[in-house]
Design a protein around this motif. Structure first.
Motif, PDB file in Angstrom:
ATOM      1  N   VAL A 241      36.493 -27.008  13.273  1.00 50.35           N
ATOM      2  CA  VAL A 241      37.750 -27.620  13.574  1.00 50.35           C
ATOM      3  C   VAL A 241      38.174 -28.261  12.105  1.00 50.35           C
ATOM      4  O   VAL A 241      37.338 -28.487  11.158  1.00 50.35           O
ATOM      5  N   LYS A 242      39.315 -28.032  11.643  1.00 48.17           N
ATOM      6  CA  LYS A 242      39.842 -28.760  10.396  1.00 48.17           C
ATOM      7  C   LYS A 242      40.034 -30.099  10.390  1.00 48.17           C
ATOM      8  O   LYS A 242      40.630 -30.556  11.204  1.00 48.17           O
ATOM      9  N   SER A 243      39.314 -30.931   9.614  1.00 47.99           N
ATOM     10  CA  SER A 243      39.244 -32.222   9.699  1.00 47.99           C
ATOM     11  C   SER A 243      40.460 -32.899   9.501  1.00 47.99           C
ATOM     12  O   SER A 243      41.564 -32.468   8.638  1.00 47.99           O
ATOM     13  N   ALA A 244      41.008 -33.642  10.342  1.00 50.40           N
ATOM     14  CA  ALA A 244      42.134 -34.543  10.476  1.00 50.40           C
ATOM     15  C   ALA A 244      42.107 -35.897  10.088  1.00 50.40           C
ATOM     16  O   ALA A 244      42.688 -36.692  10.657  1.00 50.40           O
ATOM     17  N   ALA A 245      40.933 -36.304   9.704  1.00 52.27           N
ATOM     18  CA  ALA A 245      40.538 -37.595   9.164  1.00 52.27           C
ATOM     19  C   ALA A 245      41.705 -38.243   8.557  1.00 52.27           C
ATOM     20  O   ALA A 245      42.335 -37.791   7.736  1.00 52.27           O
TER      21      ALA A 245
END
Ligand SMILES: Nc1ncnc2c1ncn2[C@@H]1O[C@H](COP(=O)(O)OP(=O)(O)OP(=O)(O)O)[C@@H](O)[C@H]1O
Ligand SMILES: O=C(O)[C@@H](O)C(=O)CO
Length: 424
Positions: A241-245
């Motif tokens: 998953v590409k971080s969406a922080a």
């Protein structure tokens, strides 16, 4: 939408706690109430937390509802499913964690299921299979007096063994500390013995990160927000998953009247109510009048309505353990719990009809009754009020509405004013 993680939560506050944890760890997450209807527009997300109200219902029903949620999640591509339970393992010996785990394990073809309620940020740690709440074992904590499921045994290996058809093993802290390969080896050893689930020790977030790396390779895990944290961090660190922080929901201000409802009788909530008395009008409901049908919800609404224009109000049914025990002796445990939950739902409905669009609710069962009555189908996750409690923005209803669903034991002494301060 292909979900990296599908979650089934056994109550609504626990679901928002998990949705909060996943969001903070970088997963785009939405919380739904029950299995979403086909016409509910969901944003593009990495994780869906399906909230059930299954913690205290009959096991067969909990199994069928959990399976329906699992089928929906798997149908959206979730190869990993987390069954979210309470960090204090709330359940009775006839409780639902074991039966639901057994059913989901059978459905998913999982060998040995990883199980841990550890959530160090809120003081829940597991050592040698024993759950600690802060400094004390579970059975010495305030959970021994829980109105619906008093907890009298801190050994989760024993508790889960009483509920499950499979044998329960242990992955101890020494193994977790040696890293993911050591955990994998221990699980292989347990699987070789036909042991279908294992309690895993975890004391620090780094233990949960190790556990998360292994859990991300499994089809099913069981635990609280801590294992959610481990799973989310593993999905991000392994590039799944590409971080969406930092991208949590920040919608427009809602404004208007605000109210708080407390049905939790936890020590934390009792203290929060006492603090709230200093800053807002508080009405203590009379539980006996609720049980005898004496119009207590209407009395509460009559009390609240003229005050709403002046500022937030708090309405609480919460009582001390002695008072709870006495009420249950007079009316029965389930009848008392159910009637009070429904009275809270009546009050919430009346408040919303009077214009309240910002609502703070304390207690998982209480939140479940209220959110069901308000027919809210889902939530986006906003800022964090306290560990495990985010501001939620309702989706799928007419108009804007902000809610906070507080797990009974969560939040600091000023929780109600902290929450209202962030729910603009
Ligand atoms: N005065 C009271 N006497 C007896 N039961 C009560 C009283 N007030 C509330 N209850 C019931 O106690 C139960 C509290 O459960 P709830 O899940 O809402 O809180 P909690 O268990 O503290 O929170 P969580 O599940 O989030 O940890 C509900 O069924 C509620 O209706
Ligand atoms: O894990 C917890 O303690 C909470 O999210 C919860 O489930 C309380 O109802």
């Amino acid at each position: 939408m292909t979900l990296a993680l599908g979650c089934i939560a056994d109550d609504y506050t626990g679901a928002s706690d998990l949705a909060n944890t996943l969001t903070r760890a970088g997963l785009r997450t939405v919380q739904t109430i029950g299995v979403p209807a086909d016409d509910l527009a969901l944003p593009e997300v990495d994780a869906v937390v399906v909230s059930l109200k299954s913690r205290s219902i009959e096991a067969g029903l909990a199994v069928s509802r959990s399976r329906a949620a699992e089928a929906w999640l798997r149908g959206r591509g979730a190869s990993r499913v987390l069954f979210k339970i309470c960090s204090t393992f709330d359940s009775t010996d006839a409780g639902n964690i074991g039966p639901v785990m057994d059913a989901l394990r059978a459905d998913s073809g999982e060998g040995t299921v990883l199980v841990t309620p550890a959530f160090p940020e809120t003081g829940r740690t597991v050592y040698q299979g024993n759950l600690f709440v802060g400094a004390v074992p579970l059975n010495e904590s305030p959970l021994k007096d829980h109105p619906l499921n008093p907890m009298h045994d801190s050994s989760l290996v024993r508790v889960l063994a009483r509920q499950s058809k499979t044998q329960i093993g242990l992955v101890d802290l020494a193994t977790v500390t040696r890293g993911a390969d050591a955990v994998r080896a221990r699980l292989a050893e347990l699987a070789g013995k036909g042991i279908g689930a294992a309690i895993i020790d975890a004391v620090f977030d780094r233990d949960l990160e190790t556990i998360g790396l292994v859990a991300a390779e499994h089809r099913l895990s069981v635990g609280a927000s801590g294992i959610g944290l481990g799973l989310a961090r593993a999905l991000v660190s392994t590039g799944k998953v590409k971080s969406a922080a930092g991208s949590s929901e920040t919608g427009a201000a809602v404004g208007g009247p605000a109210a708080c409802l407390a049905g939790s009788c936890s020590q934390a909530t009792l203290q929060q109510i006492a603090s709230a008395e200093k800053v807002m009008p508080v009405l203590h409901l009379d539980p006996d009048r609720i049980l005898t049908g004496a119009g207590e919800a209407q009395r509460a609404l009559d009390w609240a309505k003229p005050r709403l224009a002046e500022g937030p109000v708090l309405i609480a049914s919460s009582s001390t353990p002695d008072q709870v025990a006495a009420l249950q002796a007079r009316h029965g445990r389930d009848a008392a719990g159910h009637a009070i939950e429904q009275a809270m739902a009546d009050i919430a409905e009346g408040l919303v009809k009077s214009g309240v669009r910002r609502l703070v609710i304390a207690g998982g069962e209480t939140s479940g009754a209220v959110v069901d009555r308000l027919r809210i189908p889902g939530f986006l996750v906003g800022v964090e009020i306290a560990a495990g409690v985010p501001v939620l923005r309702a989706v799928g209803i007419e108009g804007d509405m902000l809610l906070a669903l507080k797990s009974g034991n969560f939040g600091g002494p000023e929780f109600f004013s902290d929450a209202l301060g962030l729910m603009r």
